[in-house]
Design a protein around this motif. Structure first.
Motif, PDB file in Angstrom:
ATOM      1  N   ASN A  64       0.818  -1.215   0.000  1.00 15.00           N
ATOM      2  CA  ASN A  64       0.000   0.000   0.000  1.00 15.00           C
ATOM      3  C   ASN A  64       0.855   1.270   0.000  1.00 15.00           C
ATOM      4  O   ASN A  64       0.425   2.301  -0.530  1.00 15.00           O
ATOM      5  CB  ASN A  64      -0.970  -0.011   1.176  1.00 15.00           C
ATOM      6  N   ILE A  65       2.049   1.212   0.566  1.00 11.77           N
ATOM      7  CA  ILE A  65       2.963   2.352   0.436  1.00 11.77           C
ATOM      8  C   ILE A  65       3.259   2.596  -1.041  1.00 11.77           C
ATOM      9  O   ILE A  65       3.236   3.742  -1.519  1.00 11.77           O
ATOM     10  CB  ILE A  65       4.259   2.089   1.218  1.00 11.77           C
ATOM     11  N   ASP A  66       3.507   1.531  -1.774  1.00 13.51           N
ATOM     12  CA  ASP A  66       3.798   1.674  -3.207  1.00 13.51           C
ATOM     13  C   ASP A  66       2.581   2.181  -3.976  1.00 13.51           C
ATOM     14  O   ASP A  66       2.716   2.966  -4.928  1.00 13.51           O
ATOM     15  CB  ASP A  66       4.262   0.341  -3.784  1.00 13.51           C
ATOM     16  N   ARG A  67       1.398   1.766  -3.580  1.00  8.34           N
ATOM     17  CA  ARG A  67       0.183   2.256  -4.245  1.00  8.34           C
ATOM     18  C   ARG A  67       0.011   3.762  -3.998  1.00  8.34           C
ATOM     19  O   ARG A  67      -0.392   4.501  -4.910  1.00  8.34           O
ATOM     20  CB  ARG A  67      -1.049   1.497  -3.747  1.00  8.34           C
ATOM     21  N   ILE A  68       0.297   4.208  -2.805  1.00  7.61           N
ATOM     22  CA  ILE A  68       0.223   5.645  -2.510  1.00  7.61           C
ATOM     23  C   ILE A  68       1.230   6.405  -3.361  1.00  7.61           C
ATOM     24  O   ILE A  68       0.907   7.451  -3.945  1.00  7.61           O
ATOM     25  CB  ILE A  68       0.474   5.891  -1.010  1.00  7.61           C
TER      26      ILE A  68
END
Length: 622
Positions: free
Chosen positions: A384-388
């Motif tokens: 989810n860090i990468d999605r952000i």
């Protein structure tokens, strides 16, 4: 350098600029509220003329003014003078002594309110007061104590004041604890919805406007004392726009703001959130205002169905099935009107579902550089860090775990604790990351508590949360509290560094942040705070530099008696050495020994070993 003589020159400092091209300096020049010279004394001093004011920094460490990317100053200011602060109080005995004295000072129908900023883990006794102890300390004056967002303690007088009886129903997600007869005991518990806690607090009397103005000024002065020059206000429950912003707007109009404030608008009406943001979109636009007071967009509450309350003593809440539809409608409206937003999200599961919505909207209505971000994100996953990062979003982190680590590890384990939140992973992914407090109802507003958390990885209870590779070095931590936070208010390049052309906000510290022992970071304060070149706080040698403000009102205010954040003297100087001689890290875990209280007695304290006794902990001295 400017050819115009500066208004102000500060010399003889050890200045950390955070400008990578010019990382350190001895002197700065300020003209028209911005830095116009940063360099050596040899470079800066000749630019002065007869009208230039000069301040000698006395060799102090100087840093850019601190920026809190998530706090609640508008609401906090309205209430500051009414609240008894247990922030930084080392023992429950001290806290209860303060409460008893304040109960005697407080006239009817006012309450004694202890509203956040502390945790039971900070006390030597490692517990909260019992209801019997509160009733004994304050038999007649209503008392309301909010501990994080997990519970509130009310004495019998407060139960009468709010009208809670055996017939009062518990709200969804909350509990009114009852005795064997069905009568409320005074304990309110979030399970895990905190609405019962702040709805009960909202029943208390308010200060009249004249005192709210005074209260807000003193709250800002308290922030200045700790080196804060800018905040981003995240709104808050029961904080209505524009009514509850009248006080801060009057102070702005009268030239009495001493912190820069960018404010987000927090919806107040479950199931009517979209109507709120449509209405506000017709009243105000992001960026409207000036360098001191400006609108910053939506949040941190976007829709009530997406709120995942951070009570780690309770299981993680499951968000309702209709959350995505509610959130999508609001986000589409925000993107259409080009409003940045922030969103409260504690758990990775909540973030995953919100990101599904954001990605759907972005495909139809590209965000295109619109600054949006999650707040908190304690359990966010690498995915989810990468999605952000892919969506151009950011993450604002706060030191809530410093207050709740012991509860978190009991439920989720030490491996999960080590990544709560995974700041180093966020930074490595290139996500904008900024630091803040979430003050005042959860953590303290003191930025040095947060900086201590980032650097040491320890909770207030002494638990080591993070291994070395997941802690931040001192410069990185400071950048998260300065230049990094300018992204979150769309002010990159305008503040956060001591650099020519940036706003002249700086702090001369009472000790050197870069060289003091780690356990002293939490005790740092400002000796001199400048906002746009104007002195807004001065202590010691600089006490006469800042313009005075009116005394605290009303005269029964806890702030008048006790002040705000209370330094814990056992963490620094003699007290640290005494604790080491005692054999304790900070306080005696066996007997609840209070070094500070013992030191205040007439014991022979010059020699630490003699003071504590040959056998170690000298409880006889307390």
């Amino acid at each position: 350098m400017t050819s115009v003589a500066p208004d102000l020159i500060l010399t003889n400092g050890r200045i950390t600029t955070l400008d990578r091209q010019n990382p350190s300096a001895e002197a700065v020049a300020v003209t028209g509220g911005v830095f116009t010279g940063v360099g050596s004394q040899r470079e800066i001093l000749p630019t002065a003329d007869a009208n230039t004011r000069r301040i000698d920094l006395g060799g102090r460490r100087v840093i850019p003014g601190l920026i809190d990317s998530h706090t609640h100053v508008v609401r906090g200011g309205l209430n500051y003078n009414m609240e008894l602060r247990w922030d930084g109080v080392p023992t429950l005995a001290d806290a209860m002594s303060m409460l008893k004295r304040q109960a005697q000072n407080t006239p009817p129908p006012q309450w004694v309110r202890v509203v956040g900023g502390f945790t039971r883990h900070q006390f030597a006794e490692k517990r909260l007061p019992t209801l019997d102890e509160i009733n004994q300390a304050a038999p007649d004056t209503p008392v309301f104590i909010l501990h994080l967002y997990d519970r509130a303690l009310l004495n019998r007088a407060a139960l009468r004041a709010v009208g809670y009886t055996r017939d009062t129903p518990a709200p969804p997600g909350g509990e009114i604890q009852r005795d064997a007869n069905g009568d409320p005991t005074g304990l309110l518990i979030a399970r895990p919805n905190a609405m019962i806690l702040y709805a009960t607090l909202a029943k208390g009397p308010k200060l009249p406007e004249e005192h709210q103005l005074n209260s807000t000024r003193h709250f800002m002065r308290e922030l200045n004392r700790l080196g804060v020059t800018s905040v981003i206000d995240a709104g808050g429950g029961f904080q209505n726009y524009p009514d509850d912003y009248a006080v801060i707007e009057k102070l702005h109009a009268d030239g009495q703001l001493t912190v820069r404030l960018a404010y987000n608008l927090f919806t107040q009406k479950p199931r009517e959130e979209l109507a709120d943001f449509r209405s506000w979109g017709r009243q105000v636009r992001p960026g409207q205002g000036d360098d001191l007071y400006r609108h910053n967009g939506a949040g941190e509450m976007l829709v009530y169905s997406a709120a995942d309350f951070e009570d780690f003593r309770e299981p993680r809440p499951e968000l309702p099935a209709g959350m995505e539809d509610d959130l999508e409608a609001v986000v589409r409206q925000l993107v259409e009107q080009r409003w940045p937003w922030r969103m409260h999200a504690t758990y990775d599961e909540s973030i995953s579902r919100a990101l599904d919505v954001f990605e759907t909207v972005n495909r139809d209505q590209p965000f295109e550089g619109l600054h949006w971000f999650f707040d908190h994100a304690e359990t966010i996953s690498p995915r989810n860090i990468d999605r952000i990062a892919a969506l151009g979003g950011g993450i604002a982190v706060q030191h809530r775990m410093m207050y709740q680590a012991e509860d978190f590890v009991e439920r989720y384990g030490s491996n999960a604790l080590a990544d709560s939140p995974p700041i180093s992973r966020m930074l490595a992914a290139g996500v904008p990351v900024g630091a803040g407090t979430d003050a005042t109802r959860v953590a303290s507003y003191n930025p040095w508590v947060s900086l201590s958390w980032l650097v040491t990885g320890r909770s207030l209870g002494g638990l080591r949360m993070y291994p070395p590779e997941k802690r931040q070095d001192r410069e990185t931590a400071l950048r998260l509290w300065t230049e990094a936070n300018a992204w979150f208010s769309n002010e990159e390049g305008g503040k956060g560094r001591i650099q020519v052309g940036q706003l002249a906000d700086l702090v001369a510290l009472d000790r050197d942040y870069f060289s003091v022992p780690e356990d002293e970071i939490v005790a740092i304060q400002s000796d001199l705070t400048l906002l746009g070149g104007r002195v807004v706080w001065g202590a010691g040698d600089f006490a006469r530099e800042a313009l005075p403000i009116p005394p605290v009102t009303p005269d029964w205010s806890p702030v008048r008696t006790f002040g705000g954040y209370r330094q814990s003297p056992h963490k620094t100087g003699f007290f640290a050495r005494a604790a080491a001689a005692c054999g304790c890290a900070a306080v005696c875990a066996v007997h609840g020994h209070d070094h500070a209280a013992a030191y205040r007695t007439h014991a022979p304290a010059a020699d630490a070993t003699a003071f504590w006794g040959a056998l170690g902990c000298g409880c006889w001295a307390v």
